[in-house]
Design a protein around this motif. Structure first.
Motif, PDB file in Angstrom:
ATOM      1  N   SER A   1      44.324  12.182 -11.763  1.00 65.23           N
ATOM      2  CA  SER A   1      44.910  12.929 -10.663  1.00 65.23           C
ATOM      3  C   SER A   1      46.013  12.036 -10.092  1.00 65.23           C
ATOM      4  CB  SER A   1      43.869  13.230  -9.578  1.00 65.23           C
ATOM      5  OG  SER A   1      43.506  12.043  -8.891  1.00 65.23           O
ATOM      6  N   ASN A   2      47.102  12.620  -9.644  1.00 67.93           N
ATOM      7  CA  ASN A   2      48.190  11.796  -9.130  1.00 67.93           C
ATOM      8  C   ASN A   2      47.757  10.990  -7.916  1.00 67.93           C
ATOM      9  OD1 ASN A   2      50.830  10.737  -8.989  1.00 67.93           O
ATOM     10  ND2 ASN A   2      51.438  12.301  -7.522  1.00 67.93           N
ATOM     11  N   ALA A   3      46.869  11.539  -7.095  1.00 65.49           N
ATOM     12  CA  ALA A   3      46.380  10.796  -5.935  1.00 65.49           C
ATOM     13  C   ALA A   3      45.713   9.495  -6.374  1.00 65.49           C
ATOM     14  CB  ALA A   3      45.403  11.647  -5.129  1.00 65.49           C
ATOM     15  N   PHE A   4      44.912   9.570  -7.437  1.00 67.48           N
ATOM     16  CA  PHE A   4      44.258   8.358  -7.932  1.00 67.48           C
ATOM     17  C   PHE A   4      45.258   7.437  -8.608  1.00 67.48           C
ATOM     18  CE2 PHE A   4      41.863   5.958 -11.176  1.00 67.48           C
ATOM     19  CZ  PHE A   4      41.016   5.262 -10.324  1.00 67.48           C
ATOM     20  N   LEU A   5      46.203   8.011  -9.336  1.00 72.04           N
ATOM     21  CA  LEU A   5      47.222   7.201 -10.003  1.00 72.04           C
ATOM     22  C   LEU A   5      48.003   6.367  -8.989  1.00 72.04           C
ATOM     23  CD1 LEU A   5      48.778   6.490 -12.607  1.00 72.04           C
ATOM     24  CD2 LEU A   5      50.200   8.506 -12.180  1.00 72.04           C
ATOM     25  N   GLN A   6      48.296   6.952  -7.840  1.00 77.50           N
ATOM     26  CA  GLN A   6      49.038   6.211  -6.817  1.00 77.50           C
ATOM     27  C   GLN A   6      48.175   5.121  -6.182  1.00 77.50           C
ATOM     28  OE1 GLN A   6      52.284   6.545  -6.523  1.00 77.50           O
ATOM     29  NE2 GLN A   6      52.130   8.158  -8.076  1.00 77.50           N
ATOM     30  N   ALA A   7      46.877   5.342  -6.130  1.00 75.46           N
ATOM     31  CA  ALA A   7      45.975   4.348  -5.546  1.00 75.46           C
ATOM     32  C   ALA A   7      45.632   3.234  -6.522  1.00 75.46           C
ATOM     33  CB  ALA A   7      44.693   5.030  -5.064  1.00 75.46           C
ATOM     34  N   TYR A   8      45.743   3.522  -7.814  1.00 68.95           N
ATOM     35  CA  TYR A   8      45.295   2.582  -8.843  1.00 68.95           C
ATOM     36  C   TYR A   8      45.939   1.205  -8.760  1.00 68.95           C
ATOM     37  CZ  TYR A   8      44.346   0.554 -13.392  1.00 68.95           C
ATOM     38  OH  TYR A   8      43.970  -0.310 -14.387  1.00 68.95           O
ATOM     39  N   PRO A   9      47.277   1.095  -8.599  1.00 71.79           N
ATOM     40  CA  PRO A   9      47.879  -0.242  -8.592  1.00 71.79           C
ATOM     41  C   PRO A   9      47.345  -1.165  -7.498  1.00 71.79           C
ATOM     42  CG  PRO A   9      49.566   1.423  -8.936  1.00 71.79           C
ATOM     43  CD  PRO A   9      48.307   2.153  -8.561  1.00 71.79           C
ATOM     44  N   ALA A  10      46.771  -0.584  -6.454  1.00 67.33           N
ATOM     45  CA  ALA A  10      46.242  -1.404  -5.362  1.00 67.33           C
ATOM     46  C   ALA A  10      44.806  -1.852  -5.587  1.00 67.33           C
ATOM     47  CB  ALA A  10      46.333  -0.628  -4.039  1.00 67.33           C
ATOM     48  N   LEU A  11      44.150  -1.334  -6.646  1.00 66.16           N
ATOM     49  CA  LEU A  11      42.775  -1.740  -6.922  1.00 66.16           C
ATOM     50  C   LEU A  11      42.748  -3.200  -7.379  1.00 66.16           C
ATOM     51  CD1 LEU A  11      41.307   1.311  -8.885  1.00 66.16           C
ATOM     52  CD2 LEU A  11      40.930   0.719  -6.480  1.00 66.16           C
ATOM     53  N   GLU A  12      41.846  -3.949  -6.811  1.00 65.34           N
ATOM     54  CA  GLU A  12      41.715  -5.358  -7.184  1.00 65.34           C
ATOM     55  C   GLU A  12      41.160  -5.488  -8.603  1.00 65.34           C
ATOM     56  OE1 GLU A  12      39.299  -9.355  -5.610  1.00 65.34           O
ATOM     57  OE2 GLU A  12      39.000  -7.397  -4.658  1.00 65.34           O
TER      58      GLU A  12
ATOM     59  N   GLU B   1      36.293  -8.838 -20.642  1.00 61.54           N
ATOM     60  CA  GLU B   1      36.434  -7.996 -21.830  1.00 61.54           C
ATOM     61  C   GLU B   1      37.895  -7.756 -22.216  1.00 61.54           C
ATOM     62  OE1 GLU B   1      34.071  -6.247 -23.732  1.00 61.54           O
ATOM     63  OE2 GLU B   1      32.314  -5.829 -22.477  1.00 61.54           O
ATOM     64  N   ALA B   2      38.828  -8.056 -21.300  1.00 60.43           N
ATOM     65  CA  ALA B   2      40.245  -7.720 -21.479  1.00 60.43           C
ATOM     66  C   ALA B   2      40.407  -6.214 -21.685  1.00 60.43           C
ATOM     67  CB  ALA B   2      40.866  -8.492 -22.633  1.00 60.43           C
ATOM     68  N   LEU B   3      39.755  -5.445 -20.793  1.00 55.61           N
ATOM     69  CA  LEU B   3      39.807  -3.982 -20.824  1.00 55.61           C
ATOM     70  C   LEU B   3      40.100  -3.491 -19.408  1.00 55.61           C
ATOM     71  CD1 LEU B   3      36.720  -3.178 -23.093  1.00 55.61           C
ATOM     72  CD2 LEU B   3      39.136  -3.182 -23.749  1.00 55.61           C
ATOM     73  N   GLU B   4      41.316  -3.025 -19.206  1.00 55.36           N
ATOM     74  CA  GLU B   4      41.765  -2.664 -17.860  1.00 55.36           C
ATOM     75  C   GLU B   4      40.972  -1.515 -17.250  1.00 55.36           C
ATOM     76  OE1 GLU B   4      45.845  -0.812 -15.968  1.00 55.36           O
ATOM     77  OE2 GLU B   4      46.041  -2.204 -17.654  1.00 55.36           O
ATOM     78  N   GLN B   5      40.460  -0.589 -18.089  1.00 52.54           N
ATOM     79  CA  GLN B   5      39.759   0.563 -17.548  1.00 52.54           C
ATOM     80  C   GLN B   5      38.456   0.188 -16.842  1.00 52.54           C
ATOM     81  OE1 GLN B   5      40.355  -0.129 -20.724  1.00 52.54           O
ATOM     82  NE2 GLN B   5      38.877   0.739 -22.146  1.00 52.54           N
ATOM     83  N   LEU B   6      37.944  -1.004 -17.106  1.00 53.63           N
ATOM     84  CA  LEU B   6      36.725  -1.433 -16.415  1.00 53.63           C
ATOM     85  C   LEU B   6      36.953  -1.633 -14.929  1.00 53.63           C
ATOM     86  CD1 LEU B   6      35.224  -3.906 -19.038  1.00 53.63           C
ATOM     87  CD2 LEU B   6      34.346  -1.661 -18.387  1.00 53.63           C
ATOM     88  N   ARG B   7      38.199  -1.826 -14.538  1.00 49.33           N
ATOM     89  CA  ARG B   7      38.511  -1.934 -13.107  1.00 49.33           C
ATOM     90  C   ARG B   7      38.103  -0.662 -12.368  1.00 49.33           C
ATOM     91  NH1 ARG B   7      44.637  -3.276 -11.587  1.00 49.33           N
ATOM     92  NH2 ARG B   7      44.141  -4.745 -13.261  1.00 49.33           N
ATOM     93  N   VAL B   8      38.332   0.477 -13.012  1.00 53.70           N
ATOM     94  CA  VAL B   8      38.019   1.763 -12.387  1.00 53.70           C
ATOM     95  C   VAL B   8      36.519   1.904 -12.169  1.00 53.70           C
ATOM     96  CG1 VAL B   8      38.202   4.266 -12.661  1.00 53.70           C
ATOM     97  CG2 VAL B   8      40.086   2.783 -13.402  1.00 53.70           C
ATOM     98  N   LEU B   9      35.719   1.577 -13.191  1.00 49.51           N
ATOM     99  CA  LEU B   9      34.265   1.663 -13.055  1.00 49.51           C
ATOM    100  C   LEU B   9      33.750   0.650 -12.051  1.00 49.51           C
ATOM    101  CD1 LEU B   9      33.159   2.107 -16.789  1.00 49.51           C
ATOM    102  CD2 LEU B   9      33.658   3.872 -15.074  1.00 49.51           C
TER     103      LEU B   9
ATOM    104  N   PRO C   1      38.500  11.506 -11.016  1.00 46.93           N
ATOM    105  CA  PRO C   1      39.948  11.333 -10.905  1.00 46.93           C
ATOM    106  C   PRO C   1      40.623  10.780 -12.150  1.00 46.93           C
ATOM    107  CG  PRO C   1      38.860   9.464  -9.905  1.00 46.93           C
ATOM    108  CD  PRO C   1      37.759  10.400 -10.362  1.00 46.93           C
ATOM    109  N   MET C   2      39.831  10.438 -13.178  1.00 43.46           N
ATOM    110  CA  MET C   2      40.410   9.821 -14.369  1.00 43.46           C
ATOM    111  C   MET C   2      39.637  10.291 -15.591  1.00 43.46           C
ATOM    112  SD  MET C   2      41.058   5.755 -14.999  1.00 43.46           S
ATOM    113  CE  MET C   2      41.449   5.088 -16.618  1.00 43.46           C
ATOM    114  N   ALA C   3      40.342  10.392 -16.718  1.00 46.01           N
ATOM    115  CA  ALA C   3      39.694  10.823 -17.956  1.00 46.01           C
ATOM    116  C   ALA C   3      40.296  10.087 -19.136  1.00 46.01           C
ATOM    117  CB  ALA C   3      39.854  12.335 -18.152  1.00 46.01           C
ATOM    118  N   THR C   4      39.540  10.046 -20.224  1.00 52.38           N
ATOM    119  CA  THR C   4      40.016   9.447 -21.467  1.00 52.38           C
ATOM    120  C   THR C   4      39.304  10.149 -22.624  1.00 52.38           C
ATOM    121  OG1 THR C   4      40.429   7.330 -22.581  1.00 52.38           O
ATOM    122  CG2 THR C   4      38.294   7.576 -21.481  1.00 52.38           C
TER     123      THR C   4
END
Length: 251
Positions: free
Chosen positions: A189-200, A208-216, A121-124
């Motif tokens: 994906s927009n579905a994941f983007l909408q869910a992202y703000p609710a991830l703890e 690390e001060a790296l926000e993308q680690l929340r996803v992993l 659902p996410m890429a970089t």
């Protein structure tokens, strides 16, 4: 692949006040960024902002803009609001392009968007490092991948650590070693983007001060497109701005 580019742009900046409106060859920076995004093949490019001056600057140059709340903790939250306001389909692919990247290579946006697929659902993006100073610089974020090209971990540390090579010397990179530098461009994906703000928030991202680690941390996959060349640097400081202004004067 069809994709939408949303460009978060805030007027406030600690190091460079009014950065999105800085003049680059007769146009505001945020407009230059949008113009690059339009060259990527995106079906739509929208600037997401909480300031009327940015919206007005975009309107003056025919760039679509959407006003957002002013209390978003991150650009990701800001673009999620825009995607919701615009009622983008849940299966839409949304690219998050920072508003201080006027020299971004348009093809990189399309390549990043193309990584989104079921289960991813996410890429970089990333590129290979060849400078030992960058490898040991904590301000240069590194990423390691699995065999499918998905991120295993992002870190400010030197990863993967070349045990034997660095045991011999840390003055140069071992000949068989080229760590990957993370590029701060994202697609969702927009579905994941909408869910992202609710991830703890996760402990790793706080360390690390790296926000993308929340996803992993939460078990979601991040695909990584590896490009051959390092992209042009963005604009963070007055020196960066002078460099980019010189580019537009010589263009």
């Amino acid at each position: 692949m069809s994709f939408v580019v949303i460009i978060p742009a805030r007027l406030a900046s600690t190091r460079l006040p009014n950065k999105p409106l800085a003049d680059l060859g007769g146009k505001p920076m945020v407009v230059r960024v949008a113009e690059q995004a339009l060259l990527s093949g995106a079906s739509r490019v929208i600037v997401a902002t909480d300031h009327e001056d940015i919206r007005a600057a975009c309107a003056a140059h025919g760039v679509e803009a959407c006003m957002t709340r002013g209390d978003h903790p991150s650009g990701t939250d800001r673009i999620a609001e825009v995607a919701q306001v615009l009622r983008l389909p849940m299966d839409a692919v949304v690219v998050n392009l920072q508003g201080d990247e006027p020299l971004i290579e348009p093809g990189l946006l399309a390549a990043c968007a193309a990584q989104i697929r079921p289960g991813v659902p996410m890429a970089t993006c990333a590129h290979r490092l060849h400078d030992v100073a960058d490898a040991f610089n904590p301000n240069v974020v590194k990423v390691v991948l699995d065999k499918a090209g998905r991120a295993l971990y992002f870190s400010r540390a030197t990863i993967p650590w070349h045990r034997d090579g660095f045991a011999r010397s840390r003055e140069a990179l071992p000949p068989d070693y080229a760590p990957l530098r993370h590029i701060g461009l994202y697609a969702y994906s927009n579905a994941f983007l909408q869910a992202y703000p609710a991830l703890e928030a996760s402990p790793l991202e706080q360390i690390e001060a790296l926000e993308q680690l929340r996803v992993l941390w939460h078990g979601h996959a991040i695909a990584v497109h590896v490009t051959d060349a390092a992209p042009a640097a963005g604009v963070d400081t007055p020196e960066d701005l002078a460099r980019v202004q010189a580019h537009y004067r010589s263009a």
